[in-house]
Write a protein that holds these residues in place. Structure first.
Motif, short mmCIF file in Angstrom:
data_model
loop_
_atom_site.label_atom_id
_atom_site.label_comp_id
_atom_site.label_asym_id
_atom_site.label_seq_id
_atom_site.Cartn_x
_atom_site.Cartn_y
_atom_site.Cartn_z
N GLN A 148 25.79 -17.43 -1.52
CA GLN A 148 24.29 -17.20 -1.09
C GLN A 148 24.07 -15.81 -0.26
OE1 GLN A 148 21.61 -19.96 -0.78
NE2 GLN A 148 22.69 -20.44 -2.51
N GLU A 149 25.41 -15.42 0.14
CA GLU A 149 25.20 -14.10 0.99
C GLU A 149 25.15 -12.91 -0.23
OE1 GLU A 149 28.83 -11.45 2.26
OE2 GLU A 149 28.75 -12.75 3.56
N VAL A 150 25.53 -12.99 -1.87
CA VAL A 150 25.11 -12.04 -2.75
C VAL A 150 23.31 -12.29 -2.79
CG1 VAL A 150 25.09 -11.42 -4.95
CG2 VAL A 150 27.19 -11.53 -3.84
N ILE A 151 23.07 -13.39 -2.93
CA ILE A 151 21.32 -13.77 -3.57
C ILE A 151 20.73 -13.23 -2.08
CG2 ILE A 151 20.06 -15.47 -3.55
CD1 ILE A 151 21.77 -17.28 -5.01
N ALA A 152 21.11 -13.67 -0.51
CA ALA A 152 20.55 -12.46 0.43
C ALA A 152 20.55 -11.38 0.69
CB ALA A 152 20.89 -13.65 1.80
N ALA A 153 21.66 -10.31 0.04
CA ALA A 153 21.51 -9.02 -0.05
C ALA A 153 21.21 -8.78 -1.00
CB ALA A 153 23.48 -9.20 -0.68
N PHE A 154 20.45 -9.41 -2.20
CA PHE A 154 19.15 -8.91 -2.96
C PHE A 154 17.56 -8.07 -2.97
CE2 PHE A 154 22.38 -9.36 -6.51
CZ PHE A 154 22.20 -9.03 -7.48
N GLY A 155 17.79 -9.27 -1.75
CA GLY A 155 16.53 -9.47 -1.19
C GLY A 155 16.65 -8.58 -0.14
N GLU A 156 17.61 -8.13 0.49
CA GLU A 156 17.72 -7.20 1.83
C GLU A 156 17.24 -6.16 1.17
OE1 GLU A 156 21.60 -8.40 3.47
OE2 GLU A 156 20.77 -10.12 4.76
N ALA A 157 18.29 -5.61 -0.54
CA ALA A 157 18.15 -4.32 -0.86
C ALA A 157 16.83 -3.88 -1.34
CB ALA A 157 19.63 -4.22 -1.80
N ALA A 158 15.86 -5.11 -1.81
CA ALA A 158 14.82 -4.91 -2.32
C ALA A 158 13.75 -3.98 -0.96
CB ALA A 158 14.32 -5.71 -3.12
N LEU A 159 14.10 -5.01 0.67
CA LEU A 159 13.49 -4.86 1.76
C LEU A 159 13.49 -3.32 2.39
CD1 LEU A 159 11.02 -6.50 3.12
CD2 LEU A 159 13.04 -7.21 4.83
N ARG A 160 14.71 -2.98 1.65
CA ARG A 160 15.30 -1.52 1.85
C ARG A 160 14.55 -0.61 0.83
NH1 ARG A 160 20.53 -3.92 2.94
NH2 ARG A 160 20.71 -4.41 5.04
N MET A 161 14.22 -0.47 0.24
CA MET A 161 13.95 -0.24 -0.65
C MET A 161 11.77 0.33 -0.43
SD MET A 161 15.70 -0.87 -4.83
CE MET A 161 17.24 -0.16 -4.44
N MET A 162 11.74 -1.27 -0.49
CA MET A 162 10.09 -0.85 0.31
C MET A 162 9.59 0.46 1.19
SD MET A 162 8.45 -2.54 -2.30
CE MET A 162 9.55 -1.30 -3.29
N ALA A 163 10.95 -0.14 2.35
CA ALA A 163 11.02 0.77 3.40
C ALA A 163 10.65 1.44 3.20
CB ALA A 163 11.73 0.25 4.41
N ALA A 164 11.34 2.11 2.18
CA ALA A 164 11.77 3.71 2.33
C ALA A 164 10.26 4.44 1.02
CB ALA A 164 13.52 4.28 0.95
N GLY A 165 9.51 3.50 0.70
CA GLY A 165 8.63 4.05 -0.35
C GLY A 165 8.40 3.51 -1.35
N LEU A 166 9.50 3.09 -2.30
CA LEU A 166 9.35 3.08 -3.56
C LEU A 166 8.55 1.79 -3.58
CD1 LEU A 166 11.96 3.89 -3.35
CD2 LEU A 166 12.39 2.86 -4.53
N ASP A 167 7.77 1.59 -5.02
CA ASP A 167 6.34 1.37 -5.71
C ASP A 167 6.92 -0.15 -5.98
OD1 ASP A 167 4.89 3.71 -5.55
OD2 ASP A 167 5.87 4.34 -7.14
N GLY A 168 7.69 -0.56 -6.71
CA GLY A 168 8.78 -1.53 -7.67
C GLY A 168 9.75 -1.96 -7.31
N ILE A 169 10.69 -2.88 -7.78
CA ILE A 169 12.06 -3.10 -7.72
C ILE A 169 12.36 -3.62 -9.42
CG2 ILE A 169 13.22 -5.02 -7.23
CD1 ILE A 169 12.89 -2.99 -4.58
N GLU A 170 13.55 -3.45 -10.08
CA GLU A 170 13.96 -4.25 -10.84
C GLU A 170 14.96 -4.80 -10.88
OE1 GLU A 170 13.72 -2.43 -15.01
OE2 GLU A 170 15.62 -1.57 -14.34
#
Length: 652
Positions: A148-170
């Motif tokens: 569960q911690e790792v699943i949440a970490a995927f989401g948190e990492a994606a949110l950081r990338m969005m905060a940095a101005g990236l256009d999408g996630i893979e």
């Protein structure tokens, strides 16, 4: 948008949710080793900016670990805390300023974790306890709380990338990584809600997809990288991957389709397919997946020419084309293709030496044909010169051609003389190896660069002091290469040949063959393949730990598989001792114990070459500048030759 008349499909835009990508060319995720303790740097930004300026449509950044349990070296990109955001933002700004879009990739290697920190082996985690073939370290089974911690970490990492101005996630779910490990019945032996039935094994990756989508919202593109064919017996099958993608298709916007697996030797050689390997398998699998899911597909794997990409797009087999190594070799590939100058593209030859090969060495990404790649900050734009000089280059192999091209591009008057009738040096010899024909593409690449720069190319002329004086040379670049050691072994009962004579078809080979390989590179393996395909019984005796030890691991294991299937007998840790009658004597390099092979009819010597220093000695008293580059310093590879050619061209 106006249709491009040269490659109309390749340069058509593609819309993913609210995002429009300017063309279908993609630089897929790959390691750069341009980081600082897991953070993106100015060097990283400069590298990606060069790709964006070259006209690529989409750049997918190198895989970023989402959780501390995913990190296996200081050189691996992380996305665990907010301190990563400025680096991601800097890279995104550079890419956007040059018209391209940028996605981040989320990654966890799971049981495939293979690195060390301060020399210590780490603790891999996976669905179940068990050893990985390539790492040989048993993984620790993940607890439900860690899952569960790792699943949440995927989401948190994606949110950081969005905060940095990236256009999408893979999300990287290719075989050998943690999400695919949960799908595999060979790796996942759990008996809880994450193991057993297919729906349970799919649960981990499905929850990651839903968590990331929840974090990034409905307008941001989300992709999934999958191995459509594992090429081994460990990962989930092609059928299981298809079923997983059908289930996840409604929640993602595209599939990034590759083959192979990180977890096994057989699968790993398909991750970055070397020269001689077709993209047919991955294209075919992607087409099937596209039809089954209705989702756009991105394909990567040895698609190096815009003509091929255009055909695949026009035929409806793919929607986006990953041309990663082709872009490393020539960042200007999209601009050249779009402007009708496809013939000027510097073709990737699939050698894997300085791209993925550098990753194995912990060195920054580059290309043997284009050393500027990965060195954008250090080398920058080429500067001209105020006072042109007359430069003479002796030797038309890779080193000499590169030096001549760079010197002429900067404004010098450059003449290159080559003793042979043809340019290319040992690159022409390497192209004679079975499956290595693309190595020969290096020669027209370099010749074209020299001609475009205005170099005067003169074949069939030996450089001596008189010629240097007649030409009025103010500087001489010596790139005369190296020469093979011709055998001094005189024996009546066993024919002894140098490997270069075998490759050049100068030798008559009969019967049983033993190859004494002290190079441990492509030469011994190539000669072995050539001779066994011609019907000879071949034993390859190498002085190192393995045949092809000096090659990158992806190329090495691909080739080892070929030699094993052909029946070549490979013996390691032995060196040639001599010949007695019709027997060849070796000795073990550690124990010095003699090893004798009887009834040998042909002995082939794969040895290091000898530097050609004759011209250097002749010009000892020359008043002008003298630069010695490539194999005439000491024999190495084309990578060193071309790099030293570049630096000599900048130095004169």
């Amino acid at each position: 948008m106006t249709e491009n008349r040269h490659f109309p499909r390749l340069f058509s835009s593609l819309r993913l949710r609210d995002l429009e990508i300017r063309n279908r060319i993609v630089s897929t995720s790959h390691g750069t080793y341009l980081l600082d303790h897991g953070l993106l740097t100015e060097a990283t930004a400069a590298y990606y900016a060069a790709l964006a300026r070259g006209g690529v449509g989409l750049i997918i950044l190198e895989a970023a670990s989402v959780h501390p349990s995913a990190v296996y070296s200081d050189s691996f990109l992380t996305c665990h805390s907010d301190e990563v955001i400025p680096g991601f933002r800097r890279v995104a700004e550079e890419i956007h300023a040059n018209g391209a879009k940028v996605f981040g990739q989320l990654y966890h290697p799971g049981a495939s974790m293979r690195g060390r920190v301060e020399g210590r082996r780490l603790v891999p985690v996976g669905p179940s306890q068990g050893a990985n073939e390539r790492t040989r370290i048993p993984a620790r089974a993940m607890s439900l709380s860690l899952i569960q911690e790792v699943i949440a970490a995927f989401g948190e990492a994606a949110l950081r990338m969005m905060a940095a101005g990236l256009d999408g996630i893979e999300i990287n779910a290719r075989n050998g990584n943690l999400p695919a490990q949960f799908l595999s019945t060979e790796i996942n032996r759990r008996r809880d809600l994450y193991g057993g039935a297919f729906a349970n094994r799919l649960r981990f990756i499905a929850e990651i997809v839903h968590e990331v989508r929840r974090r990034i919202g409905d307008t941001v593109p989300l992709g999934l990288r999958v191995s459509i064919e594992p090429m081994d017996e460990v990962g989930p099958s092609s059928k299981e991957i298809q079923e997983a993608c059908k289930a996840l298709g409604p929640f993602v916007d595209y599939f990034n389709v590759v083959t192979g697996s990180l977890g096994t030797y057989a699968g790993s050689s398909h991750i970055v397919p070397p020269m001689g390997v077709s993209s047919e398998a991955v294209v075919s699998g992607a087409e099937i997946l596209r039809a089954a899911t209705g989702c756009p597909v991105l394909v990567a794997g040895r698609i190096t020419r815009p003509e091929v990409a255009e055909r695949l797009l026009a035929d409806g087999q793919i929607d986006l084309c990953g041309m990663t190594r082709a872009l490393i070799a020539d960042p200007e590939l999209p601009n050249k293709a779009k402007s009708g100058q496809a013939e000027r593209i510097r073709d990737c030859i699939g050698c894997n030496q300085a791209c993925i090969g550098h990753e194995g060495l912990g060195a920054p990404v580059s290309c043997i044909l284009h050393p500027e790649t990965g060195r954008e900050l250090a080398l920058g734009p080429r500067s001209g010169i105020r006072h042109p000089r007359r430069i003479l280059v002796a030797g038309g192999g890779p080193a000499g051609l590169k030096a001549a091209a760079v010197a002429a591009e900067r404004g010098h008057h450059v003449t290159l003389f080559e003793q042979e009738k043809h340019f290319g040096g040992q690159a022409r010899l390497a192209a004679l190896i079975p499956g290595r024909g693309e190595f020969g593409v290096m020669v027209p690449n370099l010749v074209r660069e020299a001609q475009e720069a205005g170099v005067k190319l003169v074949p069939g002329t030996l450089v001596d002091l008189n010629l240097v004086q007649r030409e009025g040379a103010e500087a001489v670049i010596i790139a005369t290469g190296s020469l093979p050691h011709r055998s001094t072994i005189d024996h009546d009962e066993i024919a002894v040949w140098d490997a270069s004579q075998i490759l050049g078809d100068e030798a008559g080979v009969s019967g049983s063959v033993v190859i004494a390989d002290e190079r441990c590179d492509w030469v011994g393996m190539g000669v072995a393949e050539k001779l066994v395909r011609e019907g000879h019984r071949v034993r390859l005796c190498v002085s190192g730990d393995m045949a092809g030890q000096e090659l990158d691991s992806f190329t090495r294991y691909h080739w080892l598989g070929i030699l094993h299937r052909l029946g070549v007998d490979i013996v390691t840790h032995v060196r040639l001792a001599g010949i007695v009658g019709r027997a060849v004597s070796f000795e073990h390099v550690a124990s010095l114990t003699p090893i004798i092979w009887e009834d040998v009819e042909t002995l082939v010597l794969a040895r290091s070459y000898q530097s050609n220093t004759e011209l250097e000695e002749i010009l000892a008293d020359f008043d002008g500048d003298v630069h010695v580059i490539g194999d005439c310093q000491t024999p190495r590879t084309a990578e060193e030759a071309i790099y030293e050619g570049l630096m000599a061209g900048l130095a004169v």
